[in-house]
Each structure stands twice: as C-alpha cells, then as structure tokens.
Write an enzyme that holds these catalytic residues in place. Structure first.
Site, PDB file in Angstrom:
ATOM      1  N   TYR A   2      -6.175   4.236  -7.555  1.00 17.58           N
ATOM      2  CA  TYR A   2      -5.744   4.848  -6.307  1.00 17.58           C
ATOM      3  C   TYR A   2      -6.990   3.904  -5.720  1.00 17.58           C
ATOM      4  O   TYR A   2      -8.685   4.759  -5.326  1.00 17.58           O
ATOM      5  CB  TYR A   2      -5.457   6.125  -5.407  1.00 17.58           C
ATOM      6  CG  TYR A   2      -5.911   5.991  -3.763  1.00 17.58           C
ATOM      7  CD1 TYR A   2      -5.286   5.789  -3.579  1.00 17.58           C
ATOM      8  CD2 TYR A   2      -6.540   7.347  -3.692  1.00 17.58           C
ATOM      9  CE1 TYR A   2      -5.073   5.909  -1.830  1.00 17.58           C
ATOM     10  CE2 TYR A   2      -6.788   7.041  -1.952  1.00 17.58           C
ATOM     11  CZ  TYR A   2      -6.166   6.606  -1.402  1.00 17.58           C
ATOM     12  OH  TYR A   2      -5.350   6.919  -0.307  1.00 17.58           O
ATOM     13  N   TYR A  34       0.883  -1.398  -0.029  1.00 15.27           N
ATOM     14  CA  TYR A  34      -0.173   0.592   0.373  1.00 15.27           C
ATOM     15  C   TYR A  34       0.920   0.824   0.162  1.00 15.27           C
ATOM     16  O   TYR A  34       1.869   2.057   0.671  1.00 15.27           O
ATOM     17  CB  TYR A  34      -1.019  -0.115   1.209  1.00 15.27           C
ATOM     18  CG  TYR A  34      -2.414   1.040   1.334  1.00 15.27           C
ATOM     19  CD1 TYR A  34      -3.041   0.685   0.277  1.00 15.27           C
ATOM     20  CD2 TYR A  34      -1.534   2.175   1.372  1.00 15.27           C
ATOM     21  CE1 TYR A  34      -4.308   1.805   0.393  1.00 15.27           C
ATOM     22  CE2 TYR A  34      -2.624   3.676   1.544  1.00 15.27           C
ATOM     23  CZ  TYR A  34      -4.352   2.699   1.463  1.00 15.27           C
ATOM     24  OH  TYR A  34      -5.135   3.713   1.310  1.00 15.27           O
TER      25      TYR A  34
END
Ligand SMILES: [Zn+2]
Lengths: 400, 145
Positions: free
Chosen positions: A353, A302
């Site tokens: 995203y 991430y």
C-alpha cells in the site's frame, strides 16, 4: 452516467503527447512495519530512481511531491543530497491520483525550460505509524469535523465501511457477485506471488480462500482490502529526446487525463455513487494518446478495495458500465493468459500500500520488459489514479 | 491527532455547523439546511448555498426516505464500537431530495431483512457509547416502514 453527465468534469489539459518520458525508476523495500521514517524511505527511493536514470542528484532540477504527505519535499532533497542548486518544485505530485499527473506537471516545466530532469517521489510509513497508533488513513479522515459529527457517530467510518457501502450499491444496481469481486483479489494475489518484492509474496490465495475470509463490514471482506505498508518509489521524467540518451528505453508519456466529481469529497454524498471520475479522465487521456482501451496491454489502477478496481475498469471503458463483474471473472486479469493484464505487481491489495506510485513504476517495468509478471510484447501501459472525488489517467507507451 | 474531545465518538453538539441538526433531533424533528433563494436542500451543512450563495435555513423534513445502501459492520474500527458490533450503518436517501443522504443506523430489523431502496422512517433515539459513560446525544435513526 456518461462524460456528458453534469455530476463532474474533466480538467482541460494541454496536449503533451510524446513530449516527455519516464527515464528512471526507483523503489525501496515494501514491508510491514519497518521502523523507518517516510523521509528515510523517500530518500532511498529518490537515490535509486536518479541512479536508474543514469543521473546524479545535481542533474535533478525539478521535484514534485504530495503536499498532503510532505515527507520528502525539496528541503528534504537538498538536505539528503547536500545540494543547493535552484529547483522547479510542485507539491501536486507524489502518489494517489497525482502519481498520474506529476508527469504532466513535469512536461510543462520542461517545455517552459524551468527544468530538465524532474523527480516525483512518494514514500509512506503507515505500517510503522500504525504500530505506534499515529497516522494512517483512518486518522486523516476522522479529523474532519463533518465526518466527526455526521458520519463517525453513526458507525459510517472508516474506509472499509465507505467501500462496503459502495460495493453493496454496485451489487444492487448491477447484480455484481461476491465471487466477481473475489476474481480481482485473486488476480492481484497471483501476480504478487510472481513478484519477490511483494508483501504478500509466498501467500497464495484461491477464490475459496477469498469467500471464506471474514467480513470487515459486510459485504466487504478482509481480502477486498488493501494492505498497510511501509515503502516508497520515485521516478524521473525528462524530455523524450533526453531520455533517449539515458541508459533505459524511455517510457513515453502519451496521454494524461484528470477528472473531478462535483459532489465534494465525502463518499456518502457522491451523486454518482457507483461511478468514478474516470469517466471524465480516461477518455481525455486516451484521446490525447490517440489510443483506445482496446490498445492497452497492461492496466494498473489505484485499488484500495476491489470495488474501486471494478468501477475503474468500467469507467475507463474496458467494458460497459455495470458489466465489470462478468468481465473480470476467470483469467481475464491474469498477466499471461488474460485479455486485460491487471495490477501485474499485485496492486495495493497484495503488492504494497504505497498509494499508487508503485503502479506507475510497474507500468514502466512492463514497457521495459523487466516486470516480474511480464506481459508479452507490452507496448501500452496505463495507470488509473483515484482519490474519491478525483481520478486521473496516465497512458505510457514504448518509444516508437 | 486532531481529535481531542473526550466525548468522541459522540457528535460535538456545540459545533456551530451542525448544532441545529442535533437540537432538532432532541425535539423530535429532522432538520436539513435549505436555501432561502433557490429552495434546494444543501447537505452537508455549509455556510451558504453552493449554487447561488443564498442563506440557509434549517427546515423540517418528513423523515421519510429509502434505504440507499448499508454495511453490516463486524470489526470495531474504533474502541467505542467494540461492544456494538455487528451493527448496521446505512445511507438513507430522503424523499424530499434523494441527493440528501444521511449516515445513520437502521434499527429494529435484522440485517438479513434489509432490502435495497426499502422505505424507511426516522425515529429519534439516544446514542450512547460505553467508552463515554454518562453521556448521550439524541440522533436520528431509521426503521423500515
Ligand atoms: Zn440556492
């Protein structure tokens, strides 16, 4: 900071090694503002994951989603697919750190006989919402009163400022260089340019481009930062035995870890300011899997900002703490020539995203051998999840 | 949108959790909650000490600390900051307990003069935004010493 440090801890998890596998994956288009709702995106991701698994909606008897962004929950599932059967449910899935731990929850439900096929889904429409000035990560943060009174008035807001501050401290403590953060951004962009579905496909970027990019909050540049996107993905977890009967080779869940900081949720107050709770999570996941960082063929983490990748690469044990700057230089992170192929879909920086769910999907594709930037002979794929005070680790392998 | 105050992004000086902080600043005092039982500082403010549940008293500190980290903000992320950029926002670690970090402005120094872990001292200045005309709140800011 080590795992024995008192600034955080690992969650004690049951050993679920090789009990379940990801048998189906589904993705929507990844785009800038699409005009779609997150619920529509979630439904499409779910449809595709279920079909990929060779199943029908009535076979799905468990579902996990993100309680904090409950755009596609069990009610949405039933309404969309017109089903009414009993389902095991948990709002502790979805994306971010929970994209790694959702298969753990599924494994427990499957072991207890509460479900056979568990769908984890995460959609987001922040690009569309930003265009209409609602939603998005900034709003989530500004709404907290302590931030409103003790952070925002002082300009310590929003995320680019938090991470510029972390980045500077990493540079102070370890001598990390701007070009080393740039190496991470360049590797992600390189992979996005090999991936037709990536938002930044067709937009090459060199290290010079990175260094010439404007600062948002010095030392953090625009190109250290993730995109804002619309899109979503989903995956289906089932028992390894069941997965072997389904169309695709199982991506076996071999280890899961979860770690927490004891410093609360405010970035300003993290005692271990330049270390993530991966130092607690990753060793547990590798121990459960019976593997080590040296065994990893592809790593996805991430990566809202380059420094988050930098810290997790260190904290997960791929290099000593403070040395990731030198470690990531050159082609280390490249899918074909690098020693640690990294965010091979382009990550949050250059793919989309969608908060980590596509990272897990990428791991599955790499193990199936069908990734756009395919790592040769990929047998072990790892996802590192992060939400500030929490980190998680998912170790997936080929069935063997 | 959860933010409805028309004085945002000024702090809400009536929020009971942080009222003493801003009342202290208005008097020229830097106040941090401290546990009556164990004596530890507790930051951010909360209802009780997380270690032992002890009551908290807002206690004056020296206002001395070190520059833990900072960012030179060049993009206005909120309209109120459009005429302030570029500016330096920092985390200052207090001498009494470096785990107490204040988000603050470092003023009277060019950004390129800033050095990690440099000693700093508090000053109290009015915070104003042109988007909130006619309002200001005295807040702690810091200068290099
Ligand atoms: Zn106490």
């Amino acid at each position: 900071m080590s795992e024995t440090a008192d600034w955080g801890h690992a969650t004690d998890l049951d050993d679920i090694r090789a009990q379940v596998a990801i048998a189906g994956i589904g993705e929507t288009a990844y785009t800038k503002a699409s005009g779609r709702t997150a619920r529509e995106i979630g439904a499409e991701a779910a449809e595709r994951a279920i079909a990929d698994a060779g199943l029908t909606p009535s076979d799905i008897d468990g579902i996990t989603w993100s309680g904090a962004f409950a755009d596609f929950d069990v009610d949405a599932f039933r309404e969309h697919f017109g089903t009414s059967h009993e389902m095991w449910t948990s709002p502790w899935g979805g994306g971010m750190a929970w994209a790694a731990t959702a298969p753990y929850l599924a494994a427990r439900a499957i072991r207890e006989g509460e479900a056979r096929h568990v769908l984890n889904v995460f959609p987001v429409a922040w690009a569309t919402q930003r265009a209409s000035m609602t939603g998005g990560p900034g709003e989530v943060h500004a709404a907290q009163s302590l931030k409103q009174n003790l952070e925002v008035p002082f300009g310590w807001f929003p995320q680019p400022v938090y991470f510029a501050s972390i980045m500077r401290r990493h540079m102070i403590e370890f001598g990390t260089l701007p070009s080393q953060f740039g190496a991470i951004a360049v590797a992600c962009r390189r992979h996005a340019n090999l991936h037709p579905d990536a938002v930044m496909h067709g937009r090459p970027m060199t290290l010079d481009d990175y260094l010439a990019a404007p600062y948002l909050a010095e030392p953090l540049r625009l190109l250290d930062s993730c995109l804002i996107s619309d899109g979503g993905a989903a995956y289906v977890t089932t028992s390894v035995e069941r997965a072997r009967d389904l169309p695709h080779a199982p991506a076996v869940v071999r280890g899961v870890g979860e770690g927490y900081s004891a410093s609360g949720t405010h970035w300003a107050l993290q005692r271990a300011f330049t270390t993530t709770p991966q130092v607690f999570s990753a060793p547990r996941a590798f121990a459960m899997a019976g593997l080590s960082p040296a065994d990893v063929d592809v790593l996805t983490v991430y990566d809202p900002f380059t420094v988050v990748s930098m810290m997790q690469i260190e904290d997960m044990g791929f290099c000593p703490k403070g040395e990731a700057g030198r470690f990531v230089e050159g082609d280390t992170l490249f899918h074909d020539s690098g020693k640690l192929p990294f965010n091979t879909h382009g990550g949050l920086l250059s793919h989309a995203y969608v908060l980590g769910i596509a990272h897990v999907v990428e791991c599955v594709k790499q193990l199936r051998g069908v990734a756009a930037a395919q790592v040769p002979n990929c047998e072990v794929a790892v996802y590192g999840g992060y939400t500030g005070h929490m980190a998680s680790t998912l170790v997936l392998t080929k069935d063997r | 949108m959860a933010i409805k105050r028309d004085d945002f992004p000024l702090p809400d000086v009536d929020d009971p959790l942080t009222t003493p902080f801003f009342a202290g600043a208005a008097r020229g005092e830097l106040l941090i909650p401290r546990c009556e039982t164990c004596g530890e500082y507790v930051w951010y403010p909360q209802e009780a000490c997380p270690r032992d549940g002890g009551g908290l008293t807002w206690s004056a500190v020296s206002g001395r600390g070190t520059l833990f980290t900072w960012a030179v903000v060049r993009r206005a992320f909120l309209p109120a900051f459009a005429d302030r950029v570029p500016f330096v926002t920092a985390l200052v670690a207090l001498d009494e307990d470096p785990a107490v970090r204040l988000c603050t402005y470092v003023v009277d120094t060019a950004p390129e003069q800033l050095v990690a872990d440099a000693p700093v001292a508090v000053c109290f200045r009015p915070l104003e935004f042109t988007t909130v005309p006619g309002r200001s709140v005295i807040v702690p800011m810091f200068t290099l010493t």
